[in-house]
Design a protein around this motif. Structure first.
Motif, PDB file in Angstrom:
ATOM      1  N   THR A 187      -2.799  11.233   4.663  1.00 49.90           N
ATOM      2  CA  THR A 187      -3.020  10.040   5.470  1.00 49.90           C
ATOM      3  C   THR A 187      -3.115   8.804   4.580  1.00 49.90           C
ATOM      4  N   GLU A 188      -2.770   7.671   5.160  1.00 52.25           N
ATOM      5  CA  GLU A 188      -2.825   6.397   4.447  1.00 52.25           C
ATOM      6  C   GLU A 188      -3.356   5.324   5.384  1.00 52.25           C
ATOM      7  N   LEU A 189      -4.368   4.619   4.950  1.00 45.90           N
ATOM      8  CA  LEU A 189      -4.927   3.533   5.734  1.00 45.90           C
ATOM      9  C   LEU A 189      -4.058   2.296   5.559  1.00 45.90           C
ATOM     10  N   LEU A 190      -3.402   1.860   6.626  1.00 43.65           N
ATOM     11  CA  LEU A 190      -2.503   0.713   6.557  1.00 43.65           C
ATOM     12  C   LEU A 190      -3.220  -0.604   6.798  1.00 43.65           C
ATOM     13  N   GLN A 191      -4.276  -0.570   7.587  1.00 42.56           N
ATOM     14  CA  GLN A 191      -4.991  -1.812   7.890  1.00 42.56           C
ATOM     15  C   GLN A 191      -6.474  -1.536   8.087  1.00 42.56           C
ATOM     16  N   ILE A 192      -7.278  -2.269   7.332  1.00 41.53           N
ATOM     17  CA  ILE A 192      -8.730  -2.189   7.483  1.00 41.53           C
ATOM     18  C   ILE A 192      -9.148  -3.136   8.600  1.00 41.53           C
ATOM     19  N   GLY A 212       3.925 -13.344   1.416  1.00 41.59           N
ATOM     20  CA  GLY A 212       3.666 -13.756   2.787  1.00 41.59           C
ATOM     21  C   GLY A 212       2.338 -13.276   3.328  1.00 41.59           C
ATOM     22  N   GLY A 213       1.720 -12.304   2.670  1.00 45.69           N
ATOM     23  CA  GLY A 213       0.436 -11.774   3.128  1.00 45.69           C
ATOM     24  C   GLY A 213       0.513 -10.340   3.604  1.00 45.69           C
ATOM     25  N   VAL A 214       1.700  -9.874   4.045  1.00 40.43           N
ATOM     26  CA  VAL A 214       1.862  -8.507   4.515  1.00 40.43           C
ATOM     27  C   VAL A 214       1.655  -7.534   3.348  1.00 40.43           C
ATOM     28  N   THR A 215       1.042  -6.395   3.624  1.00 42.61           N
ATOM     29  CA  THR A 215       0.813  -5.420   2.570  1.00 42.61           C
ATOM     30  C   THR A 215       2.023  -4.503   2.419  1.00 42.61           C
ATOM     31  N   GLU A 216       2.126  -3.877   1.257  1.00 43.79           N
ATOM     32  CA  GLU A 216       3.221  -2.946   1.010  1.00 43.79           C
ATOM     33  C   GLU A 216       3.148  -1.760   1.966  1.00 43.79           C
ATOM     34  N   ALA A 261       5.429   1.124   6.745  1.00 39.22           N
ATOM     35  CA  ALA A 261       5.289   1.621   8.118  1.00 39.22           C
ATOM     36  C   ALA A 261       6.341   1.012   9.034  1.00 39.22           C
ATOM     37  N   ILE A 262       6.577  -0.297   8.901  1.00 41.35           N
ATOM     38  CA  ILE A 262       7.566  -0.975   9.752  1.00 41.35           C
ATOM     39  C   ILE A 262       8.960  -0.419   9.488  1.00 41.35           C
ATOM     40  N   ARG A 263       9.301  -0.227   8.231  1.00 43.85           N
ATOM     41  CA  ARG A 263      10.620   0.302   7.897  1.00 43.85           C
ATOM     42  C   ARG A 263      10.812   1.718   8.433  1.00 43.85           C
ATOM     43  N   SER A 264       9.760   2.511   8.350  1.00 41.00           N
ATOM     44  CA  SER A 264       9.846   3.874   8.875  1.00 41.00           C
ATOM     45  C   SER A 264      10.071   3.869  10.382  1.00 41.00           C
ATOM     46  N   LEU A 265       9.338   3.017  11.100  1.00 35.75           N
ATOM     47  CA  LEU A 265       9.483   2.943  12.553  1.00 35.75           C
ATOM     48  C   LEU A 265      10.848   2.379  12.950  1.00 35.75           C
ATOM     49  N   CYS A 266      11.326   1.379  12.222  1.00 34.89           N
ATOM     50  CA  CYS A 266      12.644   0.814  12.530  1.00 34.89           C
ATOM     51  C   CYS A 266      13.744   1.844  12.304  1.00 34.89           C
TER      52      CYS A 266
END
Length: 221
Positions: free
Chosen positions: A34-39, A165-169, A174-179
């Motif tokens: 598991t990986e925490l993407l957003q706190i 821009g502020g977005v995390t790696e 996650a976005i690339r995987s979903l796209c």
């Protein structure tokens, strides 16, 4: 799946996470990561987002399945509002396990306190696109990069990698995987909905909105 792992609520059946895990072990579970993407923080409406990766060995080859889970005070019971990161992790694992063991029934842990339907964890979140996810006219623009949240007691010790821009790696991953899974062009997506040139130009808030939108879309497609 054994009957003790099936629960009934309001005339519908749901599987327990424990049952999915039991079935995965029977089918050759190799690992769960598991990986925490957003706190969760005030800047992101206290939404925790986690990704789970499941590896199962089937017929001599390893198969990988992923799932995203989110949790916020708006979609968990009052007793779980102090455990948002753990709840997001459990939901992510439940979704990945459902795909891995071919169970289409919603996991009980995915439900909000009063919501009994698939996709309940996304209920109430703003999701934007041309038709179903159009931004309300009175909604404030999500263009300000969200500050990196301060580490909490149960947050991971490793640093969060943040782009210009502020977005995390992790959010970009996650976005690339979903796209990829939904056969969407990531650049067209962010240009259409947020008027930025690439994923790297998103703020953490925008990335969080997009992950939630894509996750909800994948479950209703």
């Amino acid at each position: 799946m054994r009957k003790e792992f099936i629960v009934e609520r309001q005339g519908r059946s749901f599987v327990l996470y424990a049952g999915l895990l039991d079935l995965a072990h029977q089918q050759g579970l190799k690992s769960i990561r598991t990986e925490l993407l957003q706190i969760p923080s005030p800047d992101n409406e206290h939404i925790a987002i986690s990704m789970a990766t499941i590896v199962i060995e089937k017929e001599g080859r390893e198969c990988t399945f992923t799932g995203l889970g989110d949790a916020s005070p708006r979609n968990v019971s009052p007793a779980m509002q102090s455990c948002l990161m753990r709840m997001a992790e459990t939901r992510a694992k439940a979704r990945a396990l459902r795909d891995a063991v071919n169970v289409g029934v919603t996991a009980f842990e995915e439900l909000g306190d009063a919501d009994v339907h698939d996709g309940a964890p996304e209920k109430g979140y703003p999701v934007y696109n041309n038709k179903r996810f159009q931004r309300p006219q009175n909604a404030p623009p999500a263009t300000r990069p969200a500050p990196t949240p301060a580490r909490t007691a149960d947050a991971p010790a490793r640093p969060v990698l943040v782009t210009a821009g502020g977005v995390t790696e992790s959010q970009i991953k996650a976005i690339r995987s979903l796209c990829q899974r939904q056969k969407l062009d990531e650049n067209d997506l962010v240009q259409t909905y947020f008027e930025v040139e690439s994923l790297n130009a998103l703020s953490q808030e925008q990335a969080s909105e997009l992950i939630t939108s894509l996750n909800a879309r994948s479950r209703t497609a």
